[in-house]
Design a protein around this motif. Sequence first.
Motif, short mmCIF file in Angstrom:
data_model
loop_
_atom_site.label_atom_id
_atom_site.label_comp_id
_atom_site.label_asym_id
_atom_site.label_seq_id
_atom_site.Cartn_x
_atom_site.Cartn_y
_atom_site.Cartn_z
N ILE A 1 0.83 -1.20 0.00
CA ILE A 1 0.00 0.00 0.00
C ILE A 1 0.87 1.25 0.00
O ILE A 1 0.57 2.23 -0.69
CB ILE A 1 -0.99 -0.04 1.17
CG1 ILE A 1 -2.02 -1.13 0.90
CG2 ILE A 1 -1.67 1.31 1.38
CD1 ILE A 1 -3.00 -1.37 2.01
N ALA A 2 1.95 1.26 0.75
CA ALA A 2 2.86 2.41 0.75
C ALA A 2 3.49 2.60 -0.63
O ALA A 2 3.58 3.73 -1.13
CB ALA A 2 3.94 2.24 1.81
N LEU A 3 3.91 1.52 -1.26
CA LEU A 3 4.50 1.61 -2.60
C LEU A 3 3.49 2.15 -3.61
O LEU A 3 3.81 3.04 -4.39
CB LEU A 3 5.00 0.23 -3.05
CG LEU A 3 5.49 0.15 -4.50
CD1 LEU A 3 6.75 0.99 -4.68
CD2 LEU A 3 5.73 -1.29 -4.90
N CYS A 4 2.29 1.62 -3.57
CA CYS A 4 1.26 2.08 -4.51
C CYS A 4 0.92 3.55 -4.29
O CYS A 4 0.69 4.29 -5.24
CB CYS A 4 0.02 1.22 -4.41
SG CYS A 4 0.28 -0.43 -5.05
N ASN A 5 0.91 3.99 -3.04
CA ASN A 5 0.65 5.40 -2.77
C ASN A 5 1.78 6.27 -3.29
O ASN A 5 1.55 7.35 -3.82
CB ASN A 5 0.44 5.62 -1.28
CG ASN A 5 0.03 7.03 -0.97
OD1 ASN A 5 0.86 7.92 -0.87
ND2 ASN A 5 -1.27 7.23 -0.86
N ALA A 6 3.01 5.80 -3.16
CA ALA A 6 4.16 6.58 -3.64
C ALA A 6 4.16 6.69 -5.16
O ALA A 6 4.66 7.67 -5.71
CB ALA A 6 5.46 5.95 -3.16
N LEU A 7 3.58 5.71 -5.85
CA LEU A 7 3.55 5.72 -7.31
C LEU A 7 2.38 6.52 -7.88
O LEU A 7 2.20 6.56 -9.09
CB LEU A 7 3.50 4.29 -7.85
CG LEU A 7 4.73 3.44 -7.57
CD1 LEU A 7 4.51 2.02 -8.04
CD2 LEU A 7 5.96 4.05 -8.20
N VAL B 1 -0.20 5.67 -11.13
CA VAL B 1 0.28 4.35 -11.57
C VAL B 1 0.05 3.33 -10.46
O VAL B 1 -0.36 2.20 -10.71
CB VAL B 1 1.77 4.42 -11.98
CG1 VAL B 1 2.32 3.04 -12.28
CG2 VAL B 1 1.95 5.36 -13.16
N GLY B 2 0.29 3.74 -9.23
CA GLY B 2 0.05 2.86 -8.09
C GLY B 2 -1.43 2.57 -7.89
O GLY B 2 -1.80 1.46 -7.52
N PHE B 3 -2.27 3.56 -8.17
CA PHE B 3 -3.72 3.35 -8.06
C PHE B 3 -4.19 2.31 -9.07
O PHE B 3 -4.97 1.42 -8.75
CB PHE B 3 -4.46 4.67 -8.27
CG PHE B 3 -5.95 4.54 -8.22
CD1 PHE B 3 -6.60 4.36 -7.01
CD2 PHE B 3 -6.71 4.59 -9.38
CE1 PHE B 3 -7.98 4.23 -6.97
CE2 PHE B 3 -8.08 4.47 -9.35
CZ PHE B 3 -8.72 4.30 -8.13
N TRP C 1 1.94 11.48 2.87
CA TRP C 1 0.91 10.63 2.26
C TRP C 1 1.35 9.17 2.27
O TRP C 1 0.54 8.27 2.55
CB TRP C 1 0.61 11.07 0.83
CG TRP C 1 -0.19 12.32 0.76
CD1 TRP C 1 0.25 13.55 0.36
CD2 TRP C 1 -1.56 12.49 1.13
NE1 TRP C 1 -0.76 14.47 0.45
CE2 TRP C 1 -1.89 13.84 0.92
CE3 TRP C 1 -2.55 11.64 1.60
CZ2 TRP C 1 -3.16 14.36 1.17
CZ3 TRP C 1 -3.81 12.15 1.86
CH2 TRP C 1 -4.10 13.49 1.64
N VAL C 2 2.61 8.92 1.97
CA VAL C 2 3.13 7.55 1.98
C VAL C 2 3.10 6.99 3.40
O VAL C 2 2.72 5.83 3.62
CB VAL C 2 4.55 7.49 1.38
CG1 VAL C 2 5.17 6.12 1.55
CG2 VAL C 2 4.51 7.88 -0.10
N ALA C 3 3.48 7.80 4.38
CA ALA C 3 3.45 7.34 5.78
C ALA C 3 2.03 7.04 6.24
O ALA C 3 1.77 6.04 6.91
CB ALA C 3 4.09 8.39 6.69
#
Length: 180
Positions: free
Chosen positions: A23-29, A32-34, A149-151
Amino acid sequence: MFYLTSKDWRFCGRWTLATTLAIALCNALDIVGFLSGPIVLAIAQGWALRSYWRHYRLWALATIVGDYLAVFAFLALILFARWPVFVSVFVCAAIAAVPQAWVLRHHRQPWQYWPLVNAGILTLALFWFLPDMLDASIYGNNTRPAWEWVARAALTGLIGGSLKGLALTQFLQPRALPKD
């Protein structure tokens, strides 16, 4: 009733870590992560589940199908229904869990309740994060730095992942044979 072995605790730790990182990775992207989030989450949770349950591939596939159905349902509810956010999240989390419930159908627990359990857990995990995220996405008033946001997404994954991992251990307990 609620008993966890050391194997269950190890699974819960792997599941929580995998969910949090995905979830953190997808938020950072960002977008594209969504769009790739259901696939990333399915791979991460399938990895966590592989040594715990032999149907981990079916679970990952069900996660992908269910999560994409939930994303489309959520977008439709935001555009057309104008329901409160927590109601939309609850409905979409239940939709996401229907394919997972289909995979769980061979276990002793009443698998029909998995969509409600999943919906309750995800609504609890997302109730504080999703309104801010939607507000920033729709109205463009994003005053928070990207790391925050990532945190926040990682904390959401930590809460939801740990609760869902504990619930899943209970649903994956072996069937009790009926007494004659």
